[in-house]
Motif scaffolding. Sequence first.
Motif, PDB file in Angstrom:
ATOM      1  N   THR A  35      40.480  -5.095  -3.403  1.00 34.78           N
ATOM      2  CA  THR A  35      40.630  -6.097  -3.900  1.00 34.78           C
ATOM      3  C   THR A  35      39.983  -5.457  -5.344  1.00 34.78           C
ATOM      4  OG1 THR A  35      38.791  -7.648  -4.272  1.00 34.78           O
ATOM      5  CG2 THR A  35      40.326  -8.142  -2.844  1.00 34.78           C
ATOM      6  N   TYR A  36      41.007  -6.113  -6.536  1.00 36.10           N
ATOM      7  CA  TYR A  36      40.838  -4.915  -8.100  1.00 36.10           C
ATOM      8  C   TYR A  36      40.873  -6.816  -8.291  1.00 36.10           C
ATOM      9  CZ  TYR A  36      45.848  -4.092  -8.126  1.00 36.10           C
ATOM     10  OH  TYR A  36      47.622  -4.586  -8.924  1.00 36.10           O
ATOM     11  N   VAL A  37      40.739  -6.272  -9.805  1.00 29.29           N
ATOM     12  CA  VAL A  37      41.077  -7.252 -10.832  1.00 29.29           C
ATOM     13  C   VAL A  37      41.734  -6.583 -11.684  1.00 29.29           C
ATOM     14  CG1 VAL A  37      39.793  -8.657 -12.998  1.00 29.29           C
ATOM     15  CG2 VAL A  37      38.279  -8.780 -10.531  1.00 29.29           C
ATOM     16  N   ARG A  38      42.791  -7.759 -12.922  1.00 33.61           N
ATOM     17  CA  ARG A  38      43.338  -7.566 -13.796  1.00 33.61           C
ATOM     18  C   ARG A  38      43.120  -8.294 -15.211  1.00 33.61           C
ATOM     19  NH1 ARG A  38      49.347  -6.575 -12.478  1.00 33.61           N
ATOM     20  NH2 ARG A  38      48.576  -4.279 -12.376  1.00 33.61           N
ATOM     21  N   ILE A  52      38.234  -2.042  -4.551  1.00 31.63           N
ATOM     22  CA  ILE A  52      36.824  -1.905  -4.142  1.00 31.63           C
ATOM     23  C   ILE A  52      37.004  -2.885  -3.016  1.00 31.63           C
ATOM     24  CG2 ILE A  52      34.376  -2.867  -4.443  1.00 31.63           C
ATOM     25  CD1 ILE A  52      34.966  -0.642  -6.902  1.00 31.63           C
ATOM     26  N   ASP A  53      36.243  -3.133  -1.631  1.00 29.51           N
ATOM     27  CA  ASP A  53      36.340  -3.358  -1.075  1.00 29.51           C
ATOM     28  C   ASP A  53      35.169  -4.001  -0.967  1.00 29.51           C
ATOM     29  OD1 ASP A  53      37.633  -1.297   0.425  1.00 29.51           O
ATOM     30  OD2 ASP A  53      36.581  -0.035   1.219  1.00 29.51           O
ATOM     31  N   VAL A  54      35.471  -5.652   0.096  1.00 28.37           N
ATOM     32  CA  VAL A  54      34.516  -6.034   0.454  1.00 28.37           C
ATOM     33  C   VAL A  54      33.454  -6.360   0.748  1.00 28.37           C
ATOM     34  CG1 VAL A  54      34.628  -8.756   0.767  1.00 28.37           C
ATOM     35  CG2 VAL A  54      37.029  -8.167  -0.274  1.00 28.37           C
ATOM     36  N   SER A  55      32.360  -6.274   0.547  1.00 27.91           N
ATOM     37  CA  SER A  55      31.451  -5.836   1.044  1.00 27.91           C
ATOM     38  C   SER A  55      30.910  -7.590   2.740  1.00 27.91           C
ATOM     39  CB  SER A  55      30.368  -6.776   0.535  1.00 27.91           C
ATOM     40  OG  SER A  55      29.519  -7.512   0.146  1.00 27.91           O
ATOM     41  N   TYR A  62      32.091  -5.423  -9.003  1.00 27.46           N
ATOM     42  CA  TYR A  62      33.176  -4.688  -9.681  1.00 27.46           C
ATOM     43  C   TYR A  62      33.314  -3.861 -10.583  1.00 27.46           C
ATOM     44  CZ  TYR A  62      36.423  -8.013  -7.782  1.00 27.46           C
ATOM     45  OH  TYR A  62      37.793  -8.143  -6.325  1.00 27.46           O
ATOM     46  N   ASN A  63      32.050  -4.042 -11.239  1.00 28.31           N
ATOM     47  CA  ASN A  63      31.297  -3.433 -12.738  1.00 28.31           C
ATOM     48  C   ASN A  63      32.463  -2.995 -13.313  1.00 28.31           C
ATOM     49  OD1 ASN A  63      28.312  -3.923 -12.405  1.00 28.31           O
ATOM     50  ND2 ASN A  63      28.685  -1.979 -10.299  1.00 28.31           N
ATOM     51  N   PHE A  64      33.524  -4.022 -14.166  1.00 29.51           N
ATOM     52  CA  PHE A  64      34.337  -3.719 -14.754  1.00 29.51           C
ATOM     53  C   PHE A  64      34.319  -3.835 -15.931  1.00 29.51           C
ATOM     54  CE2 PHE A  64      39.018  -5.420 -16.411  1.00 29.51           C
ATOM     55  CZ  PHE A  64      39.392  -4.387 -16.355  1.00 29.51           C
ATOM     56  N   THR A  65      34.978  -3.173 -16.983  1.00 29.54           N
ATOM     57  CA  THR A  65      34.641  -2.955 -18.682  1.00 29.54           C
ATOM     58  C   THR A  65      36.079  -2.836 -18.891  1.00 29.54           C
ATOM     59  OG1 THR A  65      31.985  -3.069 -18.492  1.00 29.54           O
ATOM     60  CG2 THR A  65      33.345  -3.005 -21.020  1.00 29.54           C
TER      61      THR A  65
END
Length: 1069
Positions: A35-38, A52-55, A62-65
């Motif tokens: 999955t990823y976040v938009r 990122i793969d789901v754990s 995600y550590n998305f900035t």
Amino acid sequence: MIALYKYIRGINTREGEKLFKLSTNKGVKGDTPVTYVRAEYNGVILGDSLKIDVSSDGTVKYNFTTSFEYNSDGPNSLDDIAHKPLFLTVIEVLPKEKKQKEEKTVALGQAVVDLLPLLEGQCSFRATVPLHPVPGSPLESLRPDAKCGLEVSVSIQESLLSVSQLSGGNLLRVTLEAAYSVPEVFVPTGPQQNYMVCLQVPTVGEKEYPLAFKNGILKLGGEKEPIPRPKKWPISNILAPGAQNIPDSFIVGGPYEEEDGELNKTEDREFRIQAESIKKRIVWDLERRCYLDPPAVLSLQKRIAECRYWPVEITRVPVVTSTKGKSSKLDKGDDDGQIFFHGVAYVNMVPLLYPGVKRIRGAFRVFAYQDSEVFGKTKCLFSILRDLGHQANLNKLGPVIAAASSPHSKAMPSRNQKEDKMTKEKDVLRKVRMSTTLKSQVSETAIETEATVCQNLEGQQYVDAGTFLVMEIELAKALVPKRLPEELASRVKEMIPPRPQLPRRSAGAKKAVEDYHNQITNIAGAILDEYHELFGKQMVDGGVIDHHTLEEQKCQLNYELNSSGKYFAFKEQLKHAVVKIVREKYLRTTALNNLEQLQAFLSELYVYLVDQMHIALNQVAKTPGILTVAMIVQHWLDYGAFCLLMEENIKAQECFREALSLNPSHLHSLLLCGIIAVMMEHYEEAEIFFEDATCLEPSSILSWTLLGLFYEIQENDIRVEMAFHEANKLLKARLAKEKNITEAAEGGGKKLHTVSATVLRTVTSPQEDTLLELFIALNPLWGLVPDEAPDGFPKVQPDSVEPVVTIQLPEDDPHSGCLSQRRLHVIPFLHAGNRTGVGMFTAGVSFVTMPVCGFLFQFVHRALAHELLCQQEGPSCEYYLVLAQTHLLKKDFSKAEECLREAIQIDYLNPNAWAQKGHLCYLSGNLSEAKECYERTISFVTDASEIHFVYLRLGSIYLKEKEYDKAKRTYMLACKKSSSCLTWLGVGIACYRLKEIAEAEDALSEANALNNNNAEVWAYLALVCMQGGRQLEAEQSYKYAMKLELKNEELLQEIHEVQRMVGFGNPSF
């Protein structure tokens, strides 16, 4: 440029384990979901996170900035941040199938981040936002308790708002709920329609921008909209239905009577219920936020003050869809800008200028839009909807809020060139439309008139259907701050410092016992006050209370003391005195370790304390009465009333302030201090007193009414409307409560007192007044100085035969509606021994009797003017009666006669009208006609409200005309109603003239017991004693009559003749 960038950081985003187990079924190989976040803001994709793969535990980090640029003069402005959220969409990457070149993705859910905390001064905040499932997503099949969410952190380099913007700016929320009872031609079938509502608000400086609410949903009747229900974002293209709801923001509704708009009266209730449940409606449930900078806040205040009504326009626009390669006329720009079903609702914004008011909500009727009518009510020169441009342009904006809704619509992102072009066209059209509208107001051509008529035919359907909008307007901070109760109390204390308590001094055993007696006395007085408040009416209404009733009262009193906490307060109050007795009397300072000794000591102490309690209570019983704080306050108020009667305003002010210093929470003391401050033109102090009274007792109708009349004298129209609105609302609530109690009692078979002109409130329980009742409370029937002054006060005009008059109001009133529908009653005031609790009305009666007081007459006439406006069917009988009283007070007998003639013509059988006519004749010297009016008054089945006063004057006329039998019967009726010194004096005079010497002596003795400072009572006692041959008593009575300065020359000459005839009675012979 660095300061213009604010950053949004999404970290540690977690998803529920169930989600990925379901999503793995989509892949062929059943691999771990990826999955990823938009991130998206203001229609612009800010970026995507890494895939990122789901754990194994079902979470993803995600550590998305990401970040976006904030610009005060361009896109992503303060207004955008106020009403547009950040969208985070979680997308799953599906495993590739064989021969598949491009990877496929599916949206799983969408989360919404509200950026409002950034406008509240915060530089960073963290939030866990729920992940709402997209339709068709595996998230839809999760259990309700298995919720997914994203952890998000938002931060900026520096605060978006400066200190001045935080303190002077504001946040406006406009919620459009629904339009109910829409025209029948609105049907869900057929061509698709876009239902729109628009209004304008200032957002930056004094420039106004439109707020548009689009895409209303037409619903058929059948059921009511659920309450509470969430408010929705004014944004479209939201993938997840759950993400449309604004977090922690709900439409909660409320009683119709508490709304601020129209259709909130009792007679509108049935129509509202039908419209909101059975009839068609258009539902939006949208909340539009708008940041107002300090100049915009001032502009908003100025705009509301200049014009109370704001136009809210509504229309129906056909949704235009163009096929590929073809364009309709609308797309080509051939439309003439005609608006279909153009209506307007007028929202009264004035309540937002009331102190402390931040929210208005209500129903507002929709009318046909007409330029002249809109300009007359709102001073708006053009239509918002027509200013937005062609229907094609409206529809091209799509279901999103129109770009014109944003004050920075001219600077859209470069990727939205079409929208940018459309905005420029819209600006050009706006100028054209404005100039066209202004020209049309000067030259009303036939073509425009024809178009207006055509438009009105569609808009008229709103009126015929009874359409109304339900909307809410709320501010984060009140435009006019309200003084806090603590601030008002401190200001009052600055003007009137509380009286300091005397320091307590400890002494020996004797002092300890005295302190215990004092505490017993104080507690006994407090319990008596509580009993008097609960059962005072039963004590006055009459007679002996039987044992069963006494036991019930005892149980109820115990319950009230325990439930209110007063019982424990009394125990704490007594504890210190008991400890002093133990230490000083019994010399016990250490604990007893032996249980038997402890029990013996407690028994001995208990017996002693009970004995001392009986001694203290017996001492109290021997005194004339317990002077509690309430009684002392009442005495100061009575003394202040007397000073006003003597035109000593400074002393009256000192008395009222002394009463307030003893009890800063005494409502009537506050009101009287406010009134005397207005009389002395200390308007700032008066406002503080009146406002403090409304804060002290917000449910007091009298306080709000006095505050409204004060603001009217100050010509503060907005505050006048606020105060009278609050008073009217409280009155309606009280009448509705009384009506419910009456209906419940009747349903339970309880017998109720008949509500009529003879039902009076008890003298010991004054209640709040309505406008007309307020006038009565401030205006006595007759401007004469009373004979019976309170005990201990100087005596004024001892030859007068008029009693003090106090005003009483009806116990219940079956009428509702405007303030005028309450009946008025005036009853004679009892002797000084029954004065407890009448201070407000006694003071009101006394101070208006001053010969010259222009303010109070102005006060009275303003109240009467409001009363006249409230009466839809013309002036009532009660109105003319009260107006006649004002003319009598000013001794304008001709105008008083005209008013009484009108009152009698309206209600010929009204005993109060005939009583007042008798008073008019009596004061003008026409005693024969006065006697006829009085005799007619007492012949009615229903007594006049001032029947005691009628008895006194009718009896005096009988005495003057030597009809002693009739005089005796009349005065006996007065004694039965309310015995006083004057009533028994009248009986004694009549009996003496009838040669009934024994009865005359008994009556005069009663009069002397009630007031031993009446010279005429002593004079007639001297005559009775001389007739009986009692020389010593005759001489003593004559001596007291002369000491009290008997001024009745005829009576004094008669005494001298009898003295010469019997040979005694005058010690100076």
